[in-house]
Each structure stands twice: as C-alpha cells, then as structure tokens.
Scaffold this motif. Structure first.
Motif, PDB file in Angstrom:
ATOM      1  N   GLY A 122      33.157  35.680  10.686  1.00 16.88           N
ATOM      2  CA  GLY A 122      32.028  36.562  10.426  1.00 16.88           C
ATOM      3  C   GLY A 122      31.983  37.053   8.991  1.00 16.88           C
ATOM      4  O   GLY A 122      31.572  38.187   8.738  1.00 16.88           O
ATOM      5  N   ALA A 123      32.382  36.205   8.033  1.00 15.97           N
ATOM      6  CA  ALA A 123      32.378  36.606   6.623  1.00 15.97           C
ATOM      7  C   ALA A 123      30.999  37.115   6.219  1.00 15.97           C
ATOM      8  O   ALA A 123      29.981  36.531   6.583  1.00 15.97           O
ATOM      9  N   HIS A 124      30.972  38.220   5.472  1.00 12.91           N
ATOM     10  CA  HIS A 124      29.716  38.811   4.997  1.00 12.91           C
ATOM     11  C   HIS A 124      29.260  38.193   3.688  1.00 12.91           C
ATOM     12  O   HIS A 124      28.091  38.267   3.332  1.00 12.91           O
ATOM     13  N   GLY A 125      30.186  37.630   2.925  1.00 13.10           N
ATOM     14  CA  GLY A 125      29.872  37.045   1.621  1.00 13.10           C
ATOM     15  C   GLY A 125      31.045  36.202   1.149  1.00 13.10           C
ATOM     16  O   GLY A 125      32.049  36.057   1.861  1.00 13.10           O
ATOM     17  N   GLY A 157      33.774  46.465   2.562  1.00 10.84           N
ATOM     18  CA  GLY A 157      34.920  47.365   2.643  1.00 10.84           C
ATOM     19  C   GLY A 157      36.271  46.674   2.599  1.00 10.84           C
ATOM     20  O   GLY A 157      37.291  47.308   2.847  1.00 10.84           O
ATOM     21  N   ASP A 158      36.317  45.374   2.269  1.00 12.81           N
ATOM     22  CA  ASP A 158      37.619  44.688   2.283  1.00 12.81           C
ATOM     23  C   ASP A 158      38.487  45.024   1.076  1.00 12.81           C
ATOM     24  O   ASP A 158      39.655  44.686   1.045  1.00 12.81           O
ATOM     25  N   MET A 184      32.033  27.370   3.953  1.00 12.37           N
ATOM     26  CA  MET A 184      31.287  28.610   4.174  1.00 12.37           C
ATOM     27  C   MET A 184      30.811  28.711   5.620  1.00 12.37           C
ATOM     28  O   MET A 184      30.916  29.778   6.239  1.00 12.37           O
ATOM     29  N   VAL A 185      30.295  27.615   6.160  1.00  9.17           N
ATOM     30  CA  VAL A 185      29.838  27.606   7.551  1.00  9.17           C
ATOM     31  C   VAL A 185      31.005  27.914   8.490  1.00  9.17           C
ATOM     32  O   VAL A 185      30.892  28.744   9.396  1.00  9.17           O
ATOM     33  N   ALA A 186      32.148  27.247   8.265  1.00  4.97           N
ATOM     34  CA  ALA A 186      33.315  27.459   9.128  1.00  4.97           C
ATOM     35  C   ALA A 186      33.831  28.886   9.022  1.00  4.97           C
ATOM     36  O   ALA A 186      34.175  29.506  10.038  1.00  4.97           O
ATOM     37  N   LEU A 187      33.874  29.443   7.827  1.00  2.57           N
ATOM     38  CA  LEU A 187      34.355  30.819   7.649  1.00  2.57           C
ATOM     39  C   LEU A 187      33.411  31.831   8.293  1.00  2.57           C
ATOM     40  O   LEU A 187      33.859  32.815   8.880  1.00  2.57           O
ATOM     41  N   ARG A 188      32.127  31.605   8.206  1.00  7.51           N
ATOM     42  CA  ARG A 188      31.178  32.504   8.885  1.00  7.51           C
ATOM     43  C   ARG A 188      31.368  32.427  10.396  1.00  7.51           C
ATOM     44  O   ARG A 188      31.363  33.451  11.083  1.00  7.51           O
ATOM     45  N   LYS A 189      31.531  31.215  10.913  1.00  7.07           N
ATOM     46  CA  LYS A 189      31.693  31.032  12.364  1.00  7.07           C
ATOM     47  C   LYS A 189      33.016  31.630  12.852  1.00  7.07           C
ATOM     48  O   LYS A 189      33.059  32.305  13.883  1.00  7.07           O
ATOM     49  N   ALA A 190      34.108  31.374  12.129  1.00  8.94           N
ATOM     50  CA  ALA A 190      35.431  31.805  12.579  1.00  8.94           C
ATOM     51  C   ALA A 190      35.716  33.275  12.307  1.00  8.94           C
ATOM     52  O   ALA A 190      36.461  33.891  13.059  1.00  8.94           O
TER      53      ALA A 190
END
Length: 186
Positions: free
Chosen positions: A122-125, A154-155, A114-120
């Motif tokens: 900008g995942a909202h959820g 909106g994905d 989750m941390v990596a996906l947010r950093k890479a």
C-alpha cells in the motif's frame, strides 16, 4: 503486507532496576558500517556484488524478478521496507552506457516494481533514482542500479532523523516473497 514494528522495553534483567529506555537492535547494519560486500575496484572481477547476485538463487540473492537484461533485487541496507533496486546484468557504471533494450527493460521493471509495492504494501509514493558516481552518493558506483524506495505518509519519524536508524518491520526474505507474489506478469 509490510507492517510497522513495535519496540518493546527491555525487561529487567535481575541485576538492577529497569532504566526506562527502549532498545532497538539492528545488528544487520554492522555489515554496511564495516563496508562488507563493497567492491575492491571498478571492474566486474573486483568483487562487484551486483555481478555475483544473478548467479545465486532468487531466495538467497533476494531477487524479486528477472528480465532478459536487468533484474529487480531487494536492497540489503534499505531506506524503507521494500526498497528495491533494478540492476542491469552487464557491468557498467553510467546510465548513458545502457543500450536501447537495457534502457527499456530498466524502465519496465521499475514500473512493475511500483505496481508490486503498491499491491504488497500500500505504498503512498516512491523515491526513484540513480546515484551516478560516488560524489552523487552511489555506494557501488561501478555498477549502475536504480533505487525504488516506497514511501508512506509519516514514514520519516524521529528514528531516522534523530537516531540515524531505520526501523524495518520485516525480514528481507519475507519481504522478497511478498513482492515476488505481487509482481505483475505479462
């Protein structure tokens, strides 16, 4: 950063007038449709891809991170760009079969994903879950794997709803490298 893809209209090919349709080619999906990489039975020796993945290089296997008991790997047939799975090395089907260290590391690698996906990206959820058994939607029911699917506002546009097609804006190898670079370390 994962970026949205634009769909180009097909160019006139000299045979006739442009038909006005846009085309999205997804030939990589044919392997999934035809059942490629599906095990032939429930045992580890029955062609389980999750048992073979750790024997490959991280780049070839699309492994983002390895732990002592579990590893994080990109899904070959993702719901969204960056769709990861955390998989125990041990061939087991049910969450209740995990031992304490496997359970703890599965949780820890899920948090790091989750941390990596947010950093890479900008995942909202996230959608995070285990499909236990084929009746629950597990494509490979014989080997436990937890999905971490990044989501953005909106994905869920018309493509998956009407066209039953996901648009993935980046090659899996490029996504793997972005996430490996963003993966938090101790």
């Amino acid at each position: 950063m994962l970026r949205p893809m634009t769909i180009e209209p097909e160019r006139q090919n000299g045979v006739g007038a442009h038909d006005g349709f846009q085309r999205l080619w997804t030939p990589h999906r044919m392997a999934y449709i035809q059942g490629e990489n599906k095990p032939t039975g429930p045992e580890a020796g029955d062609g389980c891809p999750f048992c073979g993945i750790p024997e490959m290089s991280d780049q070839d296997a699309l492994i983002v991170a390895r732990g002592k008991h579990v590893y994080a790997v990109l899904n070959l047939y993702p719901y969204n760009g960056g769709h990861l799975m955390v998989v125990p090395y041990r061939h087991l089907a049910d969450y209740t079969e995990l031992d304490g260290p496997e359970t703890a590391e599965l949780a820890e690698l899920t948090k790091r994903a989750m941390v990596a996906l947010r950093k890479a990206s900008g995942a909202h959820g996230f959608n995070i879950g285990l499909n236990q058994g084929s009746a629950a939607g597990a494509g490979i029911a014989a080997h436990l794997h937890q999905h971490i699917v990044p989501r953005w506002g909106g994905d869920a546009n018309f493509m998956p709803i009407v066209g039953h097609t996901r648009v993935l804006p980046q090659l899996l190898a490029d996504t793997r490298q972005l996430l490996a670079d963003a993966w938090p370390v101790d």
